[in-house]
Design a protein around this motif. Structure first.
Motif, short mmCIF file in Angstrom:
data_model
loop_
_atom_site.label_atom_id
_atom_site.label_comp_id
_atom_site.label_asym_id
_atom_site.label_seq_id
_atom_site.Cartn_x
_atom_site.Cartn_y
_atom_site.Cartn_z
N CYS A 225 0.85 -1.19 0.00
CA CYS A 225 0.00 0.00 0.00
C CYS A 225 0.88 1.24 0.00
O CYS A 225 1.86 1.30 0.75
CB CYS A 225 -0.92 0.01 1.22
N TYR A 230 0.70 -1.59 5.07
CA TYR A 230 0.28 -2.92 4.62
C TYR A 230 1.21 -3.46 3.53
O TYR A 230 1.45 -2.79 2.53
CB TYR A 230 -1.16 -2.88 4.09
N LYS A 231 1.74 -4.66 3.76
CA LYS A 231 2.59 -5.35 2.80
C LYS A 231 2.28 -6.83 2.91
O LYS A 231 2.22 -7.36 4.02
CB LYS A 231 4.08 -5.14 3.07
N ARG A 240 -9.80 -6.21 -1.79
CA ARG A 240 -10.94 -5.40 -1.32
C ARG A 240 -12.21 -6.08 -1.79
O ARG A 240 -12.42 -6.30 -2.99
CB ARG A 240 -10.83 -3.99 -1.88
N GLU A 395 -7.80 -0.56 -4.32
CA GLU A 395 -7.82 0.21 -3.09
C GLU A 395 -7.41 -0.68 -1.93
O GLU A 395 -7.82 -1.85 -1.85
CB GLU A 395 -9.22 0.77 -2.86
N CYS A 396 -6.62 -0.16 -1.02
CA CYS A 396 -6.14 -0.93 0.12
C CYS A 396 -7.31 -1.31 1.03
O CYS A 396 -8.15 -0.47 1.36
CB CYS A 396 -5.09 -0.14 0.90
N CYS A 397 -7.33 -2.56 1.43
CA CYS A 397 -8.41 -3.05 2.30
C CYS A 397 -8.17 -2.72 3.76
O CYS A 397 -9.04 -2.95 4.61
CB CYS A 397 -8.58 -4.55 2.12
N CYS A 399 -6.37 0.51 5.03
CA CYS A 399 -6.58 1.93 5.30
C CYS A 399 -7.73 2.52 4.48
O CYS A 399 -8.18 3.64 4.75
CB CYS A 399 -5.30 2.71 5.05
N THR A 403 -3.49 3.05 -2.38
CA THR A 403 -3.57 2.23 -3.58
C THR A 403 -2.54 1.13 -3.51
O THR A 403 -1.39 1.35 -3.10
CB THR A 403 -3.32 3.09 -4.84
N ILE A 404 -2.94 -0.07 -3.92
CA ILE A 404 -2.03 -1.22 -3.91
C ILE A 404 -1.11 -1.17 -5.12
O ILE A 404 -1.56 -1.00 -6.26
CB ILE A 404 -2.81 -2.55 -3.90
#
Length: 576
Positions: A225, A230-231, A240, A395-397, A399, A403-404
């Motif tokens: 992210c 997030y990784k 998502r 989209e990051c799940c 935060c 963006t992933i």
């Protein structure tokens, strides 16, 4: 060390078999030689690098109270039958019979051996917690050996195993080990390595992290992210589950109706036919499941793909895309969730469909689809599963605002919270403070030493050769003698060499009768951090040249000050 005596030739030509930078440089530079597919011998420069990596790892393992042991490469079948892995692991595990017709195997990992070693030594609670580690050869009959030392069949690994009396104690130690691993990678010269959540795979357990060096040579794909921490490896990265149209209330429930769709089977063609986004479709992916006679249908949102690694964890078995349609009573291209005979097929729903409505799905009837399907009205599964593959730009799940981004990475280490998977199956117990017999809780922690050496090269090189970090460089100083037959050049160079050796400086001297071009080319391939050039031109001015392999330093110093100046550069690099 004298270059004239150094075993291992260096070459100008790129080896035909090299498909990665590290593979090419290790072959050209006289570090490794292939014995067989995925099996290599290490020449002296590589062995020196590996020894330094091992020393750093050993220091960090000792700093978190690790105790070094040595476990065997060859193990009897019975050990692995206790854990259940003798049959569950495929042909990667090499099995053979000894002269007594006893079934044996070559260790590809050492969980069983670690439990066997510890279960008779730690029988009461006051022995816990403890961690044992080793440097040992492993053999895995890897079907896709590639990239020199990046993916091999025989390799040296530092593997460690910790034993605890509570999950909390394991979690606390796990964090200590994670921090130690970060220190290791920083010390060997790749501080950019990141820890990402990963699949536990054949190791088992509940929590795992891989340490990834992000670079184009990597085989793994990492989801990162750009907004939060997030990784995760793509194999476990959370997709998502909702799309914005649904969340913003733009989709309203419609009446379910059957639509004639002759020969329209693919999502792309259905999107064109209905004029809807792929997000408004239910896709059916059909899999064969190991040891099951029934096909598995996974229903997932039309814009997503099934992540087979996630799916394997859900069904506790290997899965494969179905290719044999014999005796399968499904209408491929028109499969939908309504009206399926669950005595003949297994069904699983991805989380992306939970609560969705106004969807298009197959009607389980050739030439027809259903429009207006609602997961809240027409079918409510007992459970939804996260089996979707994450995509670049999602989209990051976590935060919900970042963006992933997907990046390639080389796995240079891994750690697992194994729990009681091995101690229960192998009946390892201890007497707790309350007098009860309990199974200890395990963690395991691995680093592939040869792969780490090659991985450093993937990001620490230029067009001419390695740029070794001084902490793992085969030598610290490389002396080049130019035109050694002139004047007192050779005499000065060897006096410098002997003085540096006397001061315990790691030094190699090129004493060969070759021209400057050959010396510099070989020096680039050896990648020694500090280069000292002794030449007639500079000695005429009472000077000696000192430079660094990364070209950040280049200076002429007085001959009398050369030893001090060289050691100052070396010490500054070591401190850095």
């Amino acid at each position: 060390m004298r270059a004239s005596q150094l075993l291992g030739e260096r070459y100008k030509e790129k080896p035909a078999e090299a498909n990665l930078i590290s593979h090419m440089l290790l072959l050209k530079g006289g570090y490794i030689r292939q014995v067989s597919n995925g099996i290599y011998s290490l020449l002296p420069p590589a062995k020196r690098v590996v020894a330094k990596i091992e020393r750093i790892i050993r220091e960090e393992m000792d700093s978190i109270d690790g105790q070094e042991v040595q476990m065997p490469v060859v193990m009897p079948r019975e050990l692995w039958e206790e854990s259940g892995r003798y049959k569950s692991i495929g042909s990667e595990l090499v099995r053979f019979r000894d002269r007594n017709e006893h079934d044996m195997l070559l260790g590809m990992t050492h969980e069983e051996a670690a439990v066997h070693l510890s279960r008779n030594e730690a029988v009461t609670y006051n022995k816990y917690p403890f961690m044992i580690y080793q440097f040992q050869t492993k053999f895995r009959d890897e079907p896709r050996a590639r990239g020199g030392l990046i993916r091999v069949r025989e390799f040296t690994m530092k593997d460690a195993y910790s034993f605890h009396t509570s999950q909390k104690d394991l979690e606390n130690y796990y964090e200590k080990c994670l921090a130690a691993y970060n220190r290791i990678f920083k010390r060997v010269g790749v501080p950019e390595v990141i820890a990402v959540g990963s699949d536990t795979g054949m190791m088992g357990g509940s929590v795992a992290h891989e340490f990834m060096l992000l670079c184009d040579a990597g085989e793994d794909t990492i989801a990162i992210c750009n907004n939060c921490d997030y990784k995760a490896n793509l194999e476990v990265a959370q997709a998502r589950s909702k799309h914005k149209d649904y969340e913003e209330g733009k989709l309203e429930e419609e009446k379910l109706e059957e639509v004639y769709t002759p020969d329209i089977k693919s999502i792309d063609n259905l999107v064109s036919f209905f004029g809807l986004s792929a997000k408004n479709f239910i896709k059916a992916a059909v899999f064969a499941v190991q040891n099951s006679n029934k096909p598995l249908i996974v229903f997932i949102r039309g814009d997503l793909e099934v992540n087979e690694a996630k799916l394997k964890k859900v069904v506790y078995a290997n899965v494969f895309p179905l290719t044999d349609y014999t005796d399968i009573s499904l209408h491929f291209g028109f499969i939908g969730p309504l009206g399926l005979d669950t005595s003949k097929v297994d069904i699983l729903f991805d989380k992306s469909l939970e609560g969705e409505e106004n969807l298009v799905c197959g009607a389980n009837k050739v030439g027809y689809h259903l429009k207006g399907f609602s997961m809240k009205r027409d079918l409510i599964p007992e459970k939804f599963y996260d089996v979707a593959k994450i995509n670049h730009g999602d989209e990051c799940c976590v935060c919900n605002s970042g963006t992933i981004e997907l990046s390639r990475g080389i796995e240079v280490g891994n750690i697992f919270q194994l729990g009681t998977k091995y101690t229960m199956s192998m009946n390892m117990t201890y007497t707790d403070v309350d007098g009860e017999r309990k199974h200890p809780i395990m963690g395991c922690y691995g680093i592939g030493v040869g792969r780490l050496m090659a991985s450093v090269l993937e990001v620490r090189h230029d067009d001419y050769g390695p740029i070794w970090p001084i902490s793992i460089a085969p030598w610290h100083v490389h002396i080049c003698i130019l035109n050694g037959h002139k004047g007192n050049v050779k005499e000065v160079a060897f006096a410098l060499y002997e003085k540096l050796k006397e001061l315990k400086c790691e030094v190699i001297i090129d004493d060969r009768d070759v021209n400057a071009g050959v010396q510099f080319a070989d020096a680039d391939l050896l990648g020694i951090p500090v280069r000292v050039i002794v030449s007639p031109k500079n000695l005429d001015n009472n000077k000696i040249e000192i430079s660094t392999r990364d070209k950040t330093i280049k200076k002429l110093v007085e001959k009398e000050d050369a030893v001090k100046e060289i050691l100052d550069v070396v010490n500054d690099l070591l401190k850095a």
